[in-house]
Design a protein around this motif. Structure first.
Motif, PDB file in Angstrom:
ATOM      1  N   UNK A  10       0.845  -1.188   0.000  1.00  0.00           N
ATOM      2  CA  UNK A  10       0.000   0.000   0.000  1.00  0.00           C
ATOM      3  C   UNK A  10       0.883   1.242   0.000  1.00  0.00           C
ATOM      4  N   UNK A  11       0.603   2.150  -0.916  1.00  0.00           N
ATOM      5  CA  UNK A  11       1.293   3.438  -0.959  1.00  0.00           C
ATOM      6  C   UNK A  11       0.223   4.516  -1.077  1.00  0.00           C
ATOM      7  N   UNK A  12       0.245   5.458  -0.158  1.00  0.00           N
ATOM      8  CA  UNK A  12      -0.666   6.594  -0.219  1.00  0.00           C
ATOM      9  C   UNK A  12       0.058   7.739  -0.915  1.00  0.00           C
ATOM     10  N   UNK A  13      -0.514   8.218  -1.990  1.00  0.00           N
ATOM     11  CA  UNK A  13       0.065   9.337  -2.731  1.00  0.00           C
ATOM     12  C   UNK A  13      -0.842  10.541  -2.532  1.00  0.00           C
ATOM     13  N   UNK A  14      -0.268  11.623  -2.042  1.00  0.00           N
ATOM     14  CA  UNK A  14      -1.039  12.818  -1.705  1.00  0.00           C
ATOM     15  C   UNK A  14      -0.665  13.923  -2.685  1.00  0.00           C
ATOM     16  N   UNK A  15      -1.653  14.326  -3.484  1.00  0.00           N
ATOM     17  CA  UNK A  15      -1.446  15.385  -4.465  1.00  0.00           C
ATOM     18  C   UNK A  15      -2.011  16.700  -3.945  1.00  0.00           C
ATOM     19  N   UNK A  16      -1.312  17.786  -4.166  1.00  0.00           N
ATOM     20  CA  UNK A  16      -1.803  19.083  -3.697  1.00  0.00           C
ATOM     21  C   UNK A  16      -2.854  19.658  -4.635  1.00  0.00           C
ATOM     22  N   UNK A  17      -3.659  20.530  -4.094  1.00  0.00           N
ATOM     23  CA  UNK A  17      -4.627  21.259  -4.908  1.00  0.00           C
ATOM     24  C   UNK A  17      -3.959  22.506  -5.476  1.00  0.00           C
ATOM     25  N   UNK A  18      -4.590  23.078  -6.457  1.00  0.00           N
ATOM     26  CA  UNK A  18      -4.070  24.294  -7.069  1.00  0.00           C
ATOM     27  C   UNK A  18      -3.972  25.424  -6.035  1.00  0.00           C
ATOM     28  N   UNK A  19      -4.901  25.475  -5.092  1.00  0.00           N
ATOM     29  CA  UNK A  19      -4.864  26.511  -4.058  1.00  0.00           C
ATOM     30  C   UNK A  19      -3.605  26.411  -3.204  1.00  0.00           C
ATOM     31  N   UNK A  20      -3.137  25.199  -2.981  1.00  0.00           N
ATOM     32  CA  UNK A  20      -1.950  24.995  -2.158  1.00  0.00           C
ATOM     33  C   UNK A  20      -0.665  25.380  -2.892  1.00  0.00           C
ATOM     34  N   UNK A  21      -0.685  25.297  -4.199  1.00  0.00           N
ATOM     35  CA  UNK A  21       0.530  25.489  -4.994  1.00  0.00           C
ATOM     36  C   UNK A  21       0.645  26.896  -5.558  1.00  0.00           C
ATOM     37  N   UNK A  22      -0.459  27.446  -5.994  1.00  0.00           N
ATOM     38  CA  UNK A  22      -0.440  28.724  -6.709  1.00  0.00           C
ATOM     39  C   UNK A  22      -1.052  29.831  -5.849  1.00  0.00           C
ATOM     40  N   UNK A  23      -0.215  30.690  -5.252  1.00  0.00           N
ATOM     41  CA  UNK A  23      -0.736  31.763  -4.397  1.00  0.00           C
ATOM     42  C   UNK A  23      -1.688  32.704  -5.134  1.00  0.00           C
ATOM     43  N   UNK A  24      -1.452  32.906  -6.414  1.00  0.00           N
ATOM     44  CA  UNK A  24      -2.337  33.779  -7.183  1.00  0.00           C
ATOM     45  C   UNK A  24      -3.734  33.173  -7.303  1.00  0.00           C
ATOM     46  N   UNK A  25      -3.793  31.864  -7.451  1.00  0.00           N
ATOM     47  CA  UNK A  25      -5.096  31.205  -7.544  1.00  0.00           C
ATOM     48  C   UNK A  25      -5.833  31.289  -6.204  1.00  0.00           C
ATOM     49  N   UNK A  26      -5.098  31.132  -5.112  1.00  0.00           N
ATOM     50  CA  UNK A  26      -5.710  31.244  -3.791  1.00  0.00           C
ATOM     51  C   UNK A  26      -6.252  32.667  -3.579  1.00  0.00           C
ATOM     52  N   UNK A  27      -5.491  33.655  -3.986  1.00  0.00           N
ATOM     53  CA  UNK A  27      -5.963  35.041  -3.895  1.00  0.00           C
ATOM     54  C   UNK A  27      -7.221  35.235  -4.737  1.00  0.00           C
ATOM     55  N   UNK A  28      -7.217  34.687  -5.938  1.00  0.00           N
ATOM     56  CA  UNK A  28      -8.385  34.765  -6.817  1.00  0.00           C
ATOM     57  C   UNK A  28      -9.601  34.098  -6.158  1.00  0.00           C
ATOM     58  N   UNK A  29      -9.372  32.963  -5.529  1.00  0.00           N
ATOM     59  CA  UNK A  29     -10.454  32.239  -4.858  1.00  0.00           C
ATOM     60  C   UNK A  29     -11.065  33.103  -3.758  1.00  0.00           C
ATOM     61  N   UNK A  30     -10.233  33.765  -2.985  1.00  0.00           N
ATOM     62  CA  UNK A  30     -10.751  34.627  -1.916  1.00  0.00           C
ATOM     63  C   UNK A  30     -11.487  35.839  -2.473  1.00  0.00           C
ATOM     64  N   UNK A  31     -11.092  36.278  -3.640  1.00  0.00           N
ATOM     65  CA  UNK A  31     -11.825  37.374  -4.295  1.00  0.00           C
ATOM     66  C   UNK A  31     -13.201  36.893  -4.760  1.00  0.00           C
TER      67      UNK A  31
END
Length: 135
Positions: A38-59
């Motif tokens: 068993x191997x658990x692979x954890x992929x990040x969301x765009x919000x976690x990787x791209x600060x501009x996208x997170x800012x856009x989301x909050x807007x």
């Protein structure tokens, strides 16, 4: 879904994490029952990787501006869980953040948050050697 990153969880999110952890352990036991690793692979969301996208989301969702968030929180929870349960886990958050900074190239489609070609190549580049050593 953004409250997954909330600094403080309400009881619903705590219960959701408890259920998630239980299911992960059940899947691990199922894999072991059939002599599979068993191997658990954890992929990040765009919000976690791209600060501009997170800012856009909050807007787009002004109510999020009033809240406190920890974008690394899901990974921290899962890292602790993996350590505590001796699980083989692969985390891509730091890899994706570094790749995004180094190449200054998006790893996700802007419209839906799925990996684009560069994102898939990043996963393949880092995952292939780990899987190759298992076969």
């Amino acid at each position: 879904p953004y409250y997954l990153y909330a600094e403080e969880y309400d009881e619903n999110w705590i219960e959701a994490w408890n259920i998630t952890k239980k299911l992960i352990l059940e899947i691990k036991m199922f894999a072991e029952k059939y002599n599979s690793e068993f191997i658990l692979i954890v992929f990040p969301s765009i919000e976690q990787v791209d600060p501009n996208y997170w800012d856009f989301t909050k807007e787009m969702y002004p109510q999020l501006r009033k809240e406190k968030f920890e974008l690394d929180k899901p990974d921290v929870i899962l890292e602790t869980f993996c350590d505590d349960n001796d699980l083989n886990c692969i985390f891509y958050l730091n890899i994706f953040r570094q790749e995004s900074i180094t190449t200054n190239t998006p790893l996700y489609y802007e419209i839906d948050g799925h990996f684009n070609e560069k994102g898939h190549n990043t996963v393949a580049t880092h995952l292939y050697p780990k899987i190759k050593e298992k076969i």
